[in-house]
Design a protein around this motif. Structure first.
Motif, PDB file in Angstrom:
ATOM      1  N   PHE A 262      21.750  -1.523  -4.915  1.00  0.00           N
ATOM      2  CA  PHE A 262      21.997  -2.819  -4.289  1.00  0.00           C
ATOM      3  C   PHE A 262      21.727  -2.627  -2.808  1.00  0.00           C
ATOM      4  CE2 PHE A 262      25.317  -5.537  -2.142  1.00  0.00           C
ATOM      5  CZ  PHE A 262      24.654  -6.743  -2.324  1.00  0.00           C
ATOM      6  N   GLU A 263      20.734  -3.357  -2.263  1.00  0.00           N
ATOM      7  CA  GLU A 263      20.295  -3.164  -0.880  1.00  0.00           C
ATOM      8  C   GLU A 263      21.008  -4.079   0.115  1.00  0.00           C
ATOM      9  OE1 GLU A 263      18.510  -0.668  -0.122  1.00  0.00           O
ATOM     10  OE2 GLU A 263      17.364  -0.158  -1.905  1.00  0.00           O
TER      11      GLU A 263
ATOM     12  N   PHE B 294      17.487  -5.549  -4.187  1.00  0.00           N
ATOM     13  CA  PHE B 294      17.692  -4.417  -5.087  1.00  0.00           C
ATOM     14  C   PHE B 294      16.438  -3.563  -5.113  1.00  0.00           C
ATOM     15  CE2 PHE B 294      19.931  -8.109  -6.700  1.00  0.00           C
ATOM     16  CZ  PHE B 294      21.220  -7.636  -6.856  1.00  0.00           C
ATOM     17  N   SER B 295      16.605  -2.278  -5.334  1.00  0.00           N
ATOM     18  CA  SER B 295      15.465  -1.415  -5.615  1.00  0.00           C
ATOM     19  C   SER B 295      15.784  -0.673  -6.905  1.00  0.00           C
ATOM     20  CB  SER B 295      15.195  -0.445  -4.463  1.00  0.00           C
ATOM     21  OG  SER B 295      16.323   0.366  -4.233  1.00  0.00           O
TER      22      SER B 295
ATOM     23  N   LEU C   4      10.567  -0.582  -8.401  1.00  0.00           N
ATOM     24  CA  LEU C   4      10.692  -2.021  -8.177  1.00  0.00           C
ATOM     25  C   LEU C   4      11.413  -2.278  -6.865  1.00  0.00           C
ATOM     26  CD1 LEU C   4      11.548  -1.651 -11.554  1.00  0.00           C
ATOM     27  CD2 LEU C   4      10.907  -4.009 -11.278  1.00  0.00           C
ATOM     28  N   SER C   5      10.970  -3.289  -6.169  1.00  0.00           N
ATOM     29  CA  SER C   5      11.655  -3.769  -4.983  1.00  0.00           C
ATOM     30  C   SER C   5      11.851  -5.272  -5.217  1.00  0.00           C
ATOM     31  CB  SER C   5      10.799  -3.516  -3.749  1.00  0.00           C
ATOM     32  OG  SER C   5      11.498  -3.933  -2.602  1.00  0.00           O
ATOM     33  N   ILE C   6      13.102  -5.678  -5.340  1.00  0.00           N
ATOM     34  CA  ILE C   6      13.405  -7.053  -5.772  1.00  0.00           C
ATOM     35  C   ILE C   6      14.232  -7.791  -4.730  1.00  0.00           C
ATOM     36  CG2 ILE C   6      14.574  -8.450  -7.533  1.00  0.00           C
ATOM     37  CD1 ILE C   6      12.045  -6.929  -8.541  1.00  0.00           C
ATOM     38  N   GLU C   7      13.767  -8.976  -4.369  1.00  0.00           N
ATOM     39  CA  GLU C   7      14.588  -9.898  -3.602  1.00  0.00           C
ATOM     40  C   GLU C   7      14.894 -11.056  -4.534  1.00  0.00           C
ATOM     41  OE1 GLU C   7      13.919 -12.759   0.162  1.00  0.00           O
ATOM     42  OE2 GLU C   7      13.720 -10.617   0.602  1.00  0.00           O
ATOM     43  N   ALA C   8      16.170 -11.231  -4.822  1.00  0.00           N
ATOM     44  CA  ALA C   8      16.605 -12.282  -5.756  1.00  0.00           C
ATOM     45  C   ALA C   8      17.168 -13.443  -4.958  1.00  0.00           C
ATOM     46  CB  ALA C   8      17.651 -11.732  -6.717  1.00  0.00           C
ATOM     47  N   ILE C   9      17.009 -14.647  -5.504  1.00  0.00           N
ATOM     48  CA  ILE C   9      17.526 -15.853  -4.875  1.00  0.00           C
ATOM     49  C   ILE C   9      18.516 -16.504  -5.834  1.00  0.00           C
ATOM     50  CG2 ILE C   9      15.548 -17.207  -5.685  1.00  0.00           C
ATOM     51  CD1 ILE C   9      15.823 -18.887  -3.099  1.00  0.00           C
ATOM     52  N   LYS C  10      19.681 -16.846  -5.291  1.00  0.00           N
ATOM     53  CA  LYS C  10      20.726 -17.476  -6.113  1.00  0.00           C
ATOM     54  C   LYS C  10      20.275 -18.862  -6.531  1.00  0.00           C
ATOM     55  CE  LYS C  10      25.682 -18.364  -5.954  1.00  0.00           C
ATOM     56  NZ  LYS C  10      26.876 -18.266  -5.073  1.00  0.00           N
TER      57      LYS C  10
ATOM     58  N   HIS D 253       8.528 -11.811  -2.175  1.00  0.00           N
ATOM     59  CA  HIS D 253       9.183 -10.718  -1.460  1.00  0.00           C
ATOM     60  C   HIS D 253       9.618  -9.605  -2.399  1.00  0.00           C
ATOM     61  CE1 HIS D 253       9.739 -14.283   1.202  1.00  0.00           C
ATOM     62  NE2 HIS D 253       9.226 -13.412   2.056  1.00  0.00           N
ATOM     63  N   SER D 254       8.917  -9.462  -3.528  1.00  0.00           N
ATOM     64  CA  SER D 254       9.272  -8.456  -4.529  1.00  0.00           C
ATOM     65  C   SER D 254       8.009  -7.756  -5.020  1.00  0.00           C
ATOM     66  CB  SER D 254       9.983  -9.115  -5.717  1.00  0.00           C
ATOM     67  OG  SER D 254      11.157  -9.781  -5.289  1.00  0.00           O
ATOM     68  N   SER D 255       8.181  -6.578  -5.623  1.00  0.00           N
ATOM     69  CA  SER D 255       7.031  -5.858  -6.163  1.00  0.00           C
ATOM     70  C   SER D 255       7.437  -5.018  -7.376  1.00  0.00           C
ATOM     71  CB  SER D 255       6.402  -4.952  -5.100  1.00  0.00           C
ATOM     72  OG  SER D 255       7.324  -3.967  -4.685  1.00  0.00           O
ATOM     73  N   VAL D 256       6.461  -4.835  -8.278  1.00  0.00           N
ATOM     74  CA  VAL D 256       6.599  -3.968  -9.449  1.00  0.00           C
ATOM     75  C   VAL D 256       5.436  -2.991  -9.364  1.00  0.00           C
ATOM     76  CG1 VAL D 256       6.562  -3.831 -11.958  1.00  0.00           C
ATOM     77  CG2 VAL D 256       7.673  -5.774 -10.837  1.00  0.00           C
ATOM     78  N   GLU D 257       5.742  -1.718  -9.080  1.00  0.00           N
ATOM     79  CA  GLU D 257       4.698  -0.722  -8.857  1.00  0.00           C
ATOM     80  C   GLU D 257       4.886   0.479  -9.776  1.00  0.00           C
ATOM     81  OE1 GLU D 257       3.976  -1.549  -4.136  1.00  0.00           O
ATOM     82  OE2 GLU D 257       5.628  -0.219  -4.679  1.00  0.00           O
ATOM     83  N   PHE D 258       3.796   1.228  -9.952  1.00  0.00           N
ATOM     84  CA  PHE D 258       3.846   2.430 -10.785  1.00  0.00           C
ATOM     85  C   PHE D 258       2.860   3.448 -10.227  1.00  0.00           C
ATOM     86  CE2 PHE D 258       0.565  -0.250 -12.521  1.00  0.00           C
ATOM     87  CZ  PHE D 258      -0.482   0.633 -12.767  1.00  0.00           C
ATOM     88  N   SER D 259       3.034   4.705 -10.646  1.00  0.00           N
ATOM     89  CA  SER D 259       2.056   5.735 -10.319  1.00  0.00           C
ATOM     90  C   SER D 259       1.957   6.695 -11.495  1.00  0.00           C
ATOM     91  CB  SER D 259       2.425   6.473  -9.028  1.00  0.00           C
ATOM     92  OG  SER D 259       3.581   7.249  -9.207  1.00  0.00           O
ATOM     93  N   VAL D 260       0.772   7.309 -11.615  1.00  0.00           N
ATOM     94  CA  VAL D 260       0.504   8.243 -12.704  1.00  0.00           C
ATOM     95  C   VAL D 260      -0.418   9.341 -12.173  1.00  0.00           C
ATOM     96  CG1 VAL D 260      -1.467   6.892 -13.565  1.00  0.00           C
ATOM     97  CG2 VAL D 260      -0.252   8.440 -15.122  1.00  0.00           C
ATOM     98  N   LYS D 261      -0.250  10.549 -12.688  1.00  0.00           N
ATOM     99  CA  LYS D 261      -1.114  11.663 -12.287  1.00  0.00           C
ATOM    100  C   LYS D 261      -2.530  11.414 -12.809  1.00  0.00           C
ATOM    101  CE  LYS D 261       0.931  15.395 -10.392  1.00  0.00           C
ATOM    102  NZ  LYS D 261       0.608  16.698 -10.019  1.00  0.00           N
ATOM    103  N   HIS D 262      -3.519  11.699 -11.961  1.00  0.00           N
ATOM    104  CA  HIS D 262      -4.929  11.585 -12.334  1.00  0.00           C
ATOM    105  C   HIS D 262      -5.571  12.957 -12.166  1.00  0.00           C
ATOM    106  CE1 HIS D 262      -9.230  10.433 -11.648  1.00  0.00           C
ATOM    107  NE2 HIS D 262      -8.939   9.797 -12.767  1.00  0.00           N
TER     108      HIS D 262
END
Length: 177
Positions: free
Chosen positions: A120-121, A135-136, A169-175, A12-21
């Motif tokens: 903090f979401e 979290f984002s 980043l879109s993060i779902e953390a678990i305790k 349920h999380s992602s690490v993304e990026f973008s760059v000019k082309h």
């Protein structure tokens, strides 16, 4: 609430990026494998300890040839530098649920201080009783600062790949129990 240990729920999380082309469009990508060690009170991140690791070889831009080039010595040199890492050094609350998280970002053996805006979401229990927090994070870095300097000049002027990388980043953390 006291500081507790949290892990990333990668499903349920992602690490993304973008760059000019070609200086006219943005190419987006992600990293499929990542992990973190987090000690935090999710409602007050100012005392948190955050360590984040990304598997460089897990880069995914939905194009196999481009991904292979990004793993090569021209870019991440994933064989020699298998991970990208971030370790928080300072966290400042800037709004109700927003923070400026500064830390040491290491890419390709080069470590520099970078700051990301973290939101903090929210927090709650899933149907199985697991405590979760969302979290984002957003930020920008210059790839050339980390030795990622490969490029090609365009006939019309400018370059093929932009220097500024937008990170999201879109993060779902678990305790942890």
């Amino acid at each position: 609430m006291a500081k507790t240990k949290w892990a990333i729920d990668t499903a349920h999380s992602s690490v993304e990026f973008s760059v000019k082309h070609m200086m006219i469009a943005r190419v987006k990508g992600s990293f499929d494998n990542f992990s973190a060690a987090i000690e935090a009170d999710p409602t007050d991140l100012t005392t948190a300890n955050i360590e984040f690791n990304v598997d460089a070889a897990s880069i995914n831009t939905r194009n196999n040839d481009r991904d292979a080039h990004l793993r090569s010595a021209d870019f991440f040199d994933a064989e020699k530098y298998p991970s990208l890492s971030f370790k928080s050094t300072k966290i400042v609350k800037t709004d109700d649920d927003e923070y400026e998280v500064t830390g040491d970002l290491t890419i390709r053996g080069v470590t520099r201080q970078e700051t990301f805006t973290v939101t903090f979401e929210g927090q709650g229990k899933d149907p199985w009783g697991n405590e979760k927090a969302g979290f984002s994070a957003e930020g920008k870095i210059n790839r050339s600062d980390y030795g990622l300097t490969w490029n090609a000049a365009l006939e019309t002027g400018g370059v093929l790949v932009g220097d500024q990388i937008k990170i999201s980043l879109s993060i779902e953390a678990i305790k942890e129990a």
